[in-house]
Design a protein around this motif. Sequence first.
Motif, mmCIF file in Angstrom:
data_model
loop_
_atom_site.group_PDB
_atom_site.id
_atom_site.type_symbol
_atom_site.label_atom_id
_atom_site.label_comp_id
_atom_site.label_asym_id
_atom_site.label_seq_id
_atom_site.Cartn_x
_atom_site.Cartn_y
_atom_site.Cartn_z
ATOM 1 N N VAL A 232 0.875 -1.177 0.000
ATOM 2 C CA VAL A 232 0.000 0.000 0.000
ATOM 3 C C VAL A 232 0.907 1.221 0.000
ATOM 4 O O VAL A 232 2.039 1.173 0.497
ATOM 5 C CB VAL A 232 -0.961 0.033 1.207
ATOM 6 N N LEU A 233 0.409 2.308 -0.566
ATOM 7 C CA LEU A 233 1.241 3.497 -0.709
ATOM 8 C C LEU A 233 0.731 4.653 0.128
ATOM 9 O O LEU A 233 -0.485 4.874 0.236
ATOM 10 C CB LEU A 233 1.294 3.948 -2.174
ATOM 11 N N ALA A 234 1.678 5.393 0.683
ATOM 12 C CA ALA A 234 1.376 6.704 1.246
ATOM 13 C C ALA A 234 1.517 7.689 0.091
ATOM 14 O O ALA A 234 2.614 7.881 -0.438
ATOM 15 C CB ALA A 234 2.351 7.041 2.364
ATOM 16 N N ARG A 235 0.407 8.268 -0.320
ATOM 17 C CA ARG A 235 0.417 9.205 -1.441
ATOM 18 C C ARG A 235 0.322 10.624 -0.907
ATOM 19 O O ARG A 235 -0.128 10.852 0.217
ATOM 20 C CB ARG A 235 -0.731 8.891 -2.400
ATOM 21 N N PRO A 236 0.721 11.599 -1.708
ATOM 22 C CA PRO A 236 0.742 12.978 -1.211
ATOM 23 C C PRO A 236 -0.652 13.490 -0.869
ATOM 24 O O PRO A 236 -1.624 13.153 -1.558
ATOM 25 C CB PRO A 236 1.348 13.766 -2.383
ATOM 26 N N PRO A 237 -0.774 14.285 0.177
ATOM 27 C CA PRO A 237 -2.082 14.837 0.539
ATOM 28 C C PRO A 237 -2.594 15.842 -0.484
ATOM 29 O O PRO A 237 -3.801 16.066 -0.578
ATOM 30 C CB PRO A 237 -1.827 15.499 1.897
ATOM 31 N N LYS A 238 -1.680 16.453 -1.256
ATOM 32 C CA LYS A 238 -2.070 17.405 -2.291
ATOM 33 C C LYS A 238 -1.615 16.893 -3.649
ATOM 34 O O LYS A 238 -0.489 16.395 -3.796
ATOM 35 C CB LYS A 238 -1.450 18.780 -2.022
ATOM 36 N N PHE A 239 -2.476 17.029 -4.642
ATOM 37 C CA PHE A 239 -2.146 16.571 -5.983
ATOM 38 C C PHE A 239 -0.996 17.397 -6.555
ATOM 39 O O PHE A 239 -0.997 18.626 -6.481
ATOM 40 C CB PHE A 239 -3.361 16.678 -6.902
ATOM 41 N N GLU A 290 5.711 20.369 -2.181
ATOM 42 C CA GLU A 290 4.413 20.812 -2.683
ATOM 43 C C GLU A 290 4.521 22.023 -3.603
ATOM 44 O O GLU A 290 3.534 22.723 -3.849
ATOM 45 C CB GLU A 290 3.484 21.121 -1.506
ATOM 46 N N ALA A 291 5.710 22.248 -4.147
ATOM 47 C CA ALA A 291 5.906 23.428 -5.000
ATOM 48 C C ALA A 291 4.982 23.424 -6.205
ATOM 49 O O ALA A 291 4.490 24.481 -6.630
ATOM 50 C CB ALA A 291 7.366 23.488 -5.460
ATOM 51 N N ALA A 292 4.735 22.253 -6.778
ATOM 52 C CA ALA A 292 3.880 22.167 -7.966
ATOM 53 C C ALA A 292 2.487 21.650 -7.633
ATOM 54 O O ALA A 292 1.715 21.312 -8.532
ATOM 55 C CB ALA A 292 4.535 21.256 -9.002
ATOM 56 N N ALA A 293 2.153 21.601 -6.354
ATOM 57 C CA ALA A 293 0.885 21.007 -5.933
ATOM 58 C C ALA A 293 -0.277 21.984 -6.080
ATOM 59 O O ALA A 293 -0.105 23.202 -6.037
ATOM 60 C CB ALA A 293 0.986 20.533 -4.490
ATOM 61 N N ASP A 439 -8.031 5.510 -0.313
ATOM 62 C CA ASP A 439 -7.092 5.818 -1.394
ATOM 63 C C ASP A 439 -7.849 6.148 -2.678
ATOM 64 O O ASP A 439 -7.478 7.052 -3.427
ATOM 65 C CB ASP A 439 -6.172 4.620 -1.665
ATOM 66 N N ASP A 440 -8.902 5.374 -2.936
ATOM 67 C CA ASP A 440 -9.665 5.538 -4.170
ATOM 68 C C ASP A 440 -10.419 6.867 -4.191
ATOM 69 O O ASP A 440 -10.385 7.598 -5.185
ATOM 70 C CB ASP A 440 -10.648 4.374 -4.316
ATOM 71 N N ILE A 441 -11.103 7.188 -3.085
ATOM 72 C CA ILE A 441 -11.903 8.419 -3.049
ATOM 73 C C ILE A 441 -11.002 9.650 -3.073
ATOM 74 O O ILE A 441 -11.296 10.645 -3.742
ATOM 75 C CB ILE A 441 -12.801 8.449 -1.795
ATOM 76 N N LYS A 442 -9.885 9.589 -2.355
ATOM 77 C CA LYS A 442 -8.996 10.745 -2.273
ATOM 78 C C LYS A 442 -7.948 10.772 -3.384
ATOM 79 O O LYS A 442 -7.180 11.722 -3.493
ATOM 80 C CB LYS A 442 -8.285 10.765 -0.908
ATOM 81 N N GLY A 443 -7.937 9.717 -4.207
ATOM 82 C CA GLY A 443 -6.828 9.537 -5.128
ATOM 83 C C GLY A 443 -6.915 10.227 -6.464
ATOM 84 O O GLY A 443 -6.038 10.064 -7.309
ATOM 85 N N THR A 655 -14.885 17.651 -2.948
ATOM 86 C CA THR A 655 -14.472 19.019 -2.653
ATOM 87 C C THR A 655 -13.066 19.018 -2.073
ATOM 88 O O THR A 655 -12.626 18.034 -1.466
ATOM 89 C CB THR A 655 -15.437 19.685 -1.654
ATOM 90 N N LEU A 656 -12.360 20.114 -2.273
ATOM 91 C CA LEU A 656 -11.016 20.281 -1.738
ATOM 92 C C LEU A 656 -10.967 21.515 -0.855
ATOM 93 O O LEU A 656 -11.603 22.540 -1.169
ATOM 94 C CB LEU A 656 -9.986 20.435 -2.860
ATOM 95 N N THR A 657 -10.236 21.420 0.230
ATOM 96 C CA THR A 657 -9.950 22.559 1.090
ATOM 97 C C THR A 657 -8.436 22.743 1.126
ATOM 98 O O THR A 657 -7.706 21.825 1.536
ATOM 99 C CB THR A 657 -10.486 22.324 2.518
ATOM 100 N N ASP A 658 -7.974 23.882 0.639
ATOM 101 C CA ASP A 658 -6.528 24.147 0.548
ATOM 102 C C ASP A 658 -5.804 23.012 -0.183
ATOM 103 O O ASP A 658 -4.690 22.608 0.192
ATOM 104 C CB ASP A 658 -5.926 24.345 1.937
ATOM 105 N N GLY A 659 -6.436 22.482 -1.199
ATOM 106 C CA GLY A 659 -5.811 21.454 -2.020
ATOM 107 C C GLY A 659 -5.972 20.036 -1.528
ATOM 108 O O GLY A 659 -5.528 19.100 -2.192
#
Length: 729
Positions: A232-239, A290-293, A439-443, A655-659
């Motif tokens: 399983v992966l820890a993915r970034p909180p911001k895209f 998060e420079a490009a997030a 992961d799926d909903i937030k991914g 929805t997103l709050t601050d990314g």
Amino acid sequence: MLHLLEKPLEAARPSRRSFLKMSAGALGGLMLALRMPGVARAASNAGDFAQPFVHIRPDNKVIVLIKHLDKGQGTASGLATLVADELDADAAQIETDFAPANVDLYKNLAFGVQGTGGSTAIANSFLQYRTAGAAAKTMLVAAAADEWNVPAAEVTVSRGVVSHASGKSATFGELAGLAAGQEVPAEPALKKPEDWIYIGKSFARVDVPAKSSGAVGLYGMDHHADNMLVAVLARPPKFGAVPTSFDDAEARKIKGVVDVVSVPSGVAVLATSTWPAINARGLLEVTWDEAAAESRGTAEMAEELAAMTSEKGLPVPGGEGDADGALAKAANVIEVDYAFPFLAHAPMEPLDITVLYDGETATFWTGSQFQTIDQMVTAGVLGLTPDKIAINTTWAGGSFGRRAQPDSHYFAEAALIAKARLDAGNPPQPIKVVWTREDDIKGGYYRPMVAHKARVGFDEDGNVLGWQHRIATKSIMKGTSFEQFMVKGGVDATSVEGIGELPYNMPAFQAEVHNAETAVPVLWWRSVGHTHTGYVAETMMDRLAKQAGEDPLAFRLKHIKHDRLAGVLKLAAEKAGWDKPLPEGRYRGIAAVESFGSFVAEVAEISFREDGTVKVEKVTCAIDCGIPVNPDNIRAQMEGGIGYGLGAVLRNEITLTDGIVDQENFDTYLPIRMTDMPEIDVHIVPSEEAPSGAGEPGTPPIGPAVANAIAAAKDIWITDLPLSKHDLA
């Protein structure tokens, strides 16, 4: 969920002669596969024939090889229907298996690559699978005629038995070996529609027994192999963020954890089973760049999209007349802004994939939807050629577009994890990468957020003079391998489909589009652009009907361009009793959308609960999808599409709050409930037209039909979804 050609069926349909250059061979059975040039007769070794469409085994089972992914939409049953009918097989002897990844043998004739989407599976395979069944039958008959020393014309086939008036008979399995040596017919005779046994009359779903019994190993999530690790992966909180460093000291203390590796998409924890991997992931400390997030919230993003629609955009082909000039001289202009949220696909089975990589070859097990692209991407990641990538396609527990990825990101992710393990000196072993529901909903990879602005001008008598339409959204295709096919003049066809060429005659109409940018990844979602363009077009038609003082159905029929769209409108209205009064407290709305070559109209009948929320009581649906190969399955797809679309209209939004995505699971991204499902009455138009889509076209009309019913009840127009934002759900 994909449209690589404007007219895929017509453009890609092969002639029977060009297609049916097939050869046969089997080890004790009969196989049909594409033939290499110059091969006149079936070879004796099945290995000479890479991937068959039809395999008849000595045990009398007929295996139909399915080149498309079946993710619940019934494709396997539909293709089995075609073969069984032309073969005159007994339904009980038909089984299916998924074809391996092989673009030369199994490409989607609409796309040119092996893949499933755009509701093309039956449409592009209709002649192909019928022809394969007919060829197999011809060879069985020829084998029987030779064996019995009788004319082939006197041999008959019925329900899997080959017979002659002399009393001789044999099963398919008994004749399979002899049939393998027969000449493959260049152009076998296909049945006439009046002779069909299964086509148009329904055929039992081939997946029901296994799914009902909970068969082991059916889905990719079920796949298990000896010595397998789960990742399983820890993915970034911001895209758009990427990992720069991580501390895995605490994670490695969890019993069962084997390794922790970093890949571009995040940090993977590998363990002997899923639970320790998930627990250990929660203990990772990851630093993200998060420079490009994306750091905006959806409120700011929606404002940007709305502002874009106030400016002139890229012209969309298909307009007619001078819409700007018509609005300039109009006596009255109405302007309506629409807003549509990001939507997750949220299939019941989140993404999962198992990989075994040994440095020279890689094998994958998953519900692959774009096998050719998945092969190419993973070959590039691993430095191999595509022929070294094997894909075992499994059943998928839903997709709605989620598995149809231009970048094959979950394949690439699995390949990178396996490569990292091997490069570190570990022996090859199977690794299953699992996405949790969170992961799926937030991914990401959502249906894009979209804004529309419709401006319609009228003369003093209420007649429409012109319609100007603007859309702002992130392009799905821009920057992908499909851009060259789908983006023309900067216009992504998936952003504007359904509105670029309005299905209604207007004195002047012009659409424009703006391409927004965000790091939030987007992807086609069941019925793609039609999910929002259909809503806007059909709710606007009710507004225009009201402005003209006309019945919504009559107004549509007066302006409609397509006879088949008019046909489903009339049928749905008739079956719903459009001209009859409703019981007190009931209200109706109507909508019709053409998508994926099919025409669907729906009448929604609603009421209101004591708390003011909407209850959709009944939906009457009419569909014209050409020849209805499997009517029961078409009805099921309409019911499923209506339910899926209704769930989104009622409550769904990302929805997103601050990314950062706010939703995590089905408690915050609410699926449709049993109590939300209406009674659904589906009517299929008899047709001799070529088959067209059924997996997606049921979804677009339900939203505007419900919105139009709400407008009929309360004289309020819902222009931003979901209904829960207005306390209606």
